[in-house]
Structure formats: structure tokens, C-alpha cells
Design a protein around this motif. Structure first.
Motif, PDB file in Angstrom:
ATOM      1  N   ILE A  91      -2.710  -1.581 -12.115  1.00 24.79           N
ATOM      2  CA  ILE A  91      -2.981  -1.079 -10.756  1.00 24.79           C
ATOM      3  C   ILE A  91      -2.447  -2.065  -9.717  1.00 24.79           C
ATOM      4  O   ILE A  91      -1.887  -1.674  -8.705  1.00 24.79           O
ATOM      5  CB  ILE A  91      -4.492  -0.807 -10.573  1.00 24.79           C
ATOM      6  N   MET A 106      -8.381   6.370  -4.950  1.00 22.25           N
ATOM      7  CA  MET A 106      -8.256   6.297  -6.402  1.00 22.25           C
ATOM      8  C   MET A 106      -8.979   7.504  -6.991  1.00 22.25           C
ATOM      9  O   MET A 106     -10.088   7.813  -6.593  1.00 22.25           O
ATOM     10  CB  MET A 106      -8.884   5.009  -6.942  1.00 22.25           C
ATOM     11  N   THR A 125     -10.693  -0.867  -8.019  1.00 24.39           N
ATOM     12  CA  THR A 125     -10.188  -0.928  -6.636  1.00 24.39           C
ATOM     13  C   THR A 125     -10.107  -2.372  -6.133  1.00 24.39           C
ATOM     14  O   THR A 125      -9.411  -2.631  -5.166  1.00 24.39           O
ATOM     15  CB  THR A 125     -11.029  -0.074  -5.664  1.00 24.39           C
ATOM     16  N   ILE A 142      -3.924   6.692  -6.456  1.00 22.32           N
ATOM     17  CA  ILE A 142      -3.848   5.907  -7.679  1.00 22.32           C
ATOM     18  C   ILE A 142      -4.642   6.710  -8.705  1.00 22.32           C
ATOM     19  O   ILE A 142      -5.858   6.862  -8.586  1.00 22.32           O
ATOM     20  CB  ILE A 142      -4.460   4.502  -7.505  1.00 22.32           C
TER      21      ILE A 142
END
Length: 167
Positions: A91, A106, A125, A142
């Protein structure tokens, strides 16, 4: 060879859903290889260009009878081990594709994975250092799809994911 497109469907209608996938892809002149999925209700596909397929199919969304058995068509950029460290690392790389001015969120879907969603979202996150979170109208998403020991991750524009059904 890993899947680069996940398609969710009602597990009790897997046969009809598979026909629907094939029919939808045929309508946009694309082919897919169905890979083995260990998760009920999710097809794992290998396609030429998952983002292009999701965009093309969204134009057919309103066509009656086109999507009755599938719900989400989600492109996947990379598969990593389904542990917090590996997912955070991926990520962290992907989030470089989000500009400081862009709004993001996300999306997390997990199957056969034992950590609570809230705790997991907080941890994942933490890897993103972009200020503008917008859960309603993001420019970038995401996407994290956890399936047992593997996690499929992608950074998508909102038109690169096709949502046709209800959860």
C-alpha cells in the motif's frame, strides 16, 4: 499466474454467474481464463486488461438482464501475503499514485481472515500519507481483497471498478 480481476457473485448461482461473466466479456470482445478460487462467491480471472474491462462493462450496466448474478468486478494490481506488514508495504508503494490534492478511500473485503475490519483498516491506512480522505466521492480507491493467505491490492480510479449488484 495470478488473477488480475475478481468478480463476486451469489455462491448459490455460480453456474449462471459464470455464464454471465462469459457473456459480458464476449459483448466487449474480451476473453478470460478462470483460475481456481478457494473462496465461494468469487471468480478469479486472468484477463488482458482488467481496468479496461471494468470501464467497458460499466457502459453496459443499464442494459436489462446483463448483470443479474454478479456484483463487483475488481481489478487487482498485485498479490501479497495476507499479513499486515506485507499489505502495508504494498500500500505504501501504491499510494505514491495518489496526488496530494486527490481524495481517496480504502475499500477492504476480507474472506477467511481473522482480524477485525476496523483494526485492520486502521493499520493499513497508516501506510498512506495523503491528507484528503473522502469515503463518499473519492478520486482514487485503494482496493484490498483478502482471500485467506493472500491479499489482492490495487490503486484504482473510481471508474475502474464495476459495482452492479448489492452486497
Amino acid at each position: 499466474m495470478d488473477a488480475n480481476l475478481l468478480v463476486t457473485h451469489e455462491p448459490s448461482h455460480a453456474g449462471s454467474a459464470k455464464e454471465e461473466v462469459e457473456k459480458a466479456l464476449k459483448a466487449i470482445k474480451q476473453k478470460a481464463k478462470f483460475l481456481k478460487s478457494d473462496v465461494e462467491g468469487v471468480f478469479k480471472l486472468r484477463v488482458a486488461n482488467a481496468r479496461k474491462i471494468a470501464k467497458s462493462l460499466s457502459k453496459l450496466k443499464s442494459k436489462k438482464g446483463m448483470f443479474e448474478h454478479t456484483a463487483y468486478w475488481v481489478p487487482i494490481d498485485k498479490w501479497v501475503a495476507a499479513n499486515v506488514k506485507a499489505m502495508q508495504k504494498e500500500i505504501k508503494k501504491l499510494q505514491k499514485g495518489i496526488k496530494k490534492t486527490e481524495k481517496w478511500k480504502m475499500d477492504l473485503h476480507k474472506r477467511h481472515f481473522d482480524m477485525g475490519s476496523t483494526e485492520l483498516i486502521i493499520k493499513l491506512t497508516e501506510a498512506v500519507d495523503k491528507p484528503k480522505v473522502d469515503l463518499e466521492n473519492p478520486q482514487k480507491i485503494i482496493e484490498v481483497q483478502i482471500m485467506g493467505k493472500k491479499a489482492g491490492i490495487a490503486l484504482l480510479n473510481k471508474d475502474e471498478i464495476l459495482i452492479v449488484g448489492h452486497k
